[in-house]
Design a protein around this motif. Structure first.
Motif, mmCIF file in Angstrom:
data_model
loop_
_atom_site.group_PDB
_atom_site.id
_atom_site.type_symbol
_atom_site.label_atom_id
_atom_site.label_comp_id
_atom_site.label_asym_id
_atom_site.label_seq_id
_atom_site.Cartn_x
_atom_site.Cartn_y
_atom_site.Cartn_z
ATOM 1 N N TRP A 166 54.217 -62.699 -55.762
ATOM 2 C CA TRP A 166 53.300 -61.833 -56.490
ATOM 3 C C TRP A 166 52.444 -61.088 -55.471
ATOM 4 O O TRP A 166 52.387 -61.457 -54.289
ATOM 5 N N GLU A 167 51.795 -60.018 -55.924
ATOM 6 C CA GLU A 167 50.884 -59.316 -55.031
ATOM 7 C C GLU A 167 49.639 -60.171 -54.829
ATOM 8 O O GLU A 167 49.152 -60.830 -55.755
ATOM 9 N N HIS A 190 44.410 -64.228 -52.394
ATOM 10 C CA HIS A 190 44.659 -64.206 -50.954
ATOM 11 C C HIS A 190 44.260 -62.809 -50.458
ATOM 12 O O HIS A 190 45.114 -61.916 -50.340
ATOM 13 N N PRO A 191 42.980 -62.586 -50.176
ATOM 14 C CA PRO A 191 42.447 -61.224 -50.026
ATOM 15 C C PRO A 191 42.917 -60.448 -48.807
ATOM 16 O O PRO A 191 42.798 -59.227 -48.787
ATOM 17 N N PHE A 194 53.055 -69.144 -48.784
ATOM 18 C CA PHE A 194 53.109 -68.200 -47.670
ATOM 19 C C PHE A 194 52.431 -66.891 -48.031
ATOM 20 O O PHE A 194 52.253 -66.555 -49.217
ATOM 21 N N ASN A 195 52.029 -66.157 -47.007
ATOM 22 C CA ASN A 195 51.475 -64.806 -47.139
ATOM 23 C C ASN A 195 52.221 -63.851 -46.241
ATOM 24 O O ASN A 195 52.595 -64.219 -45.116
ATOM 25 N N ILE A 218 51.584 -59.595 -49.970
ATOM 26 C CA ILE A 218 52.463 -60.358 -50.858
ATOM 27 C C ILE A 218 52.255 -61.842 -50.575
ATOM 28 O O ILE A 218 52.225 -62.262 -49.417
ATOM 29 N N SER A 219 52.100 -62.621 -51.624
ATOM 30 C CA SER A 219 51.987 -64.072 -51.497
ATOM 31 C C SER A 219 53.052 -64.734 -52.352
ATOM 32 O O SER A 219 53.629 -64.103 -53.252
ATOM 33 N N GLY A 220 53.300 -65.999 -52.088
ATOM 34 C CA GLY A 220 54.301 -66.692 -52.885
ATOM 35 C C GLY A 220 54.411 -68.155 -52.542
ATOM 36 O O GLY A 220 53.715 -68.678 -51.664
ATOM 37 N N THR A 221 55.308 -68.814 -53.253
ATOM 38 C CA THR A 221 55.548 -70.242 -53.088
ATOM 39 C C THR A 221 57.014 -70.530 -53.375
ATOM 40 O O THR A 221 57.605 -69.924 -54.271
#
Length: 206
Positions: free
Chosen positions: A179-180, A119-120, A201-202, A124-127
């Motif tokens: 995670w990053e 996700h450039p 989400f981001n 922070i991204s996640g689920t």
């Protein structure tokens, strides 16, 4: 005496969604995911046009928190989880903050998968996981150094989890993983006859 340090650690955050924020009824969240998917004709069309198995609201909806109270509560909870992760990462946010950029539903039927990606434009991204039936795929994470390893030999099959090239994180319903956003990840094929449902989400630094 020799000394070996572990440098440039890649961190994966895992917690129960209920650990922070308002209580969220998992059945209500699942029902809301299906209800939104049924009404989202633009999202259904995007999935059909792009060969996406199942359903995602990623390309069609930006207002899930407004559409359903359970999603508004979810956002409140995620804000707190991301803040806890940022603290653990020792991020220097300066005068900025981490704020929600995107939030979307994923419904993967039997045979559905999501290929390797990053996700450039996020920090922070996640689920968080809404339905994980038996046979549903774990999240697959890739060592971010892989492209630079060139002539390196493979790791032993018995290598510790922190030395493996690929790590599988098998979440439970109600878990949240963070995670990053530069960390490459994928969702292997769903081998269950039932839907694998998640909300991803981001967060951006602004």
């Amino acid at each position: 005496m020799s000394d070996i340090e572990s440098l440039f650690v890649t961190r994966l955050y895992r917690a129960a969604l209920s650990e922070h924020g308002p209580a969220i009824n998992p059945d209500e969240l699942e029902s809301s995911c299906y209800g939104i998917a049924d009404d989202d004709e633009a999202g259904q069309q995007w999935c059909e046009d792009n060969g996406y198995p199942g359903y995602t609201s990623y390309a069609s909806l930006t207002d899930l928190g407004w559409r359903s109270p359970v999603f508004a509560d979810l956002i409140t909870s995620l804000d707190l989880h991301v803040a806890a992760f940022a603290k653990a990462l020792e991020l220097d946010l300066g005068d900025g903050k981490l704020e929600l950029e995107d939030l979307w539903i994923n419904i993967l039927p039997e045979g559905g998968m999501h290929s390797s990606h990053i996700h450039p434009h996020s920090a922070i991204s996640g689920t968080t996981y809404v339905a994980m039936p038996d046979g549903a795929s774990a999240l697959k994470l890739e060592d971010p150094r892989s492209a630079r390893m060139m002539a390196a030999p493979p790791r032993l099959k018995t290598a510790g989890r922190d030395a493996q090239t690929f790590v599988y994180a098998a979440p439970k319903v109600g878990d949240v993983l963070l995670w990053e956003s530069w960390l490459r990840h994928e969702v292997p094929m769903n081998m269950s006859e039932d839907d694998r449902i998640s909300v991803s989400f981001n967060y951006k630094w602004s």
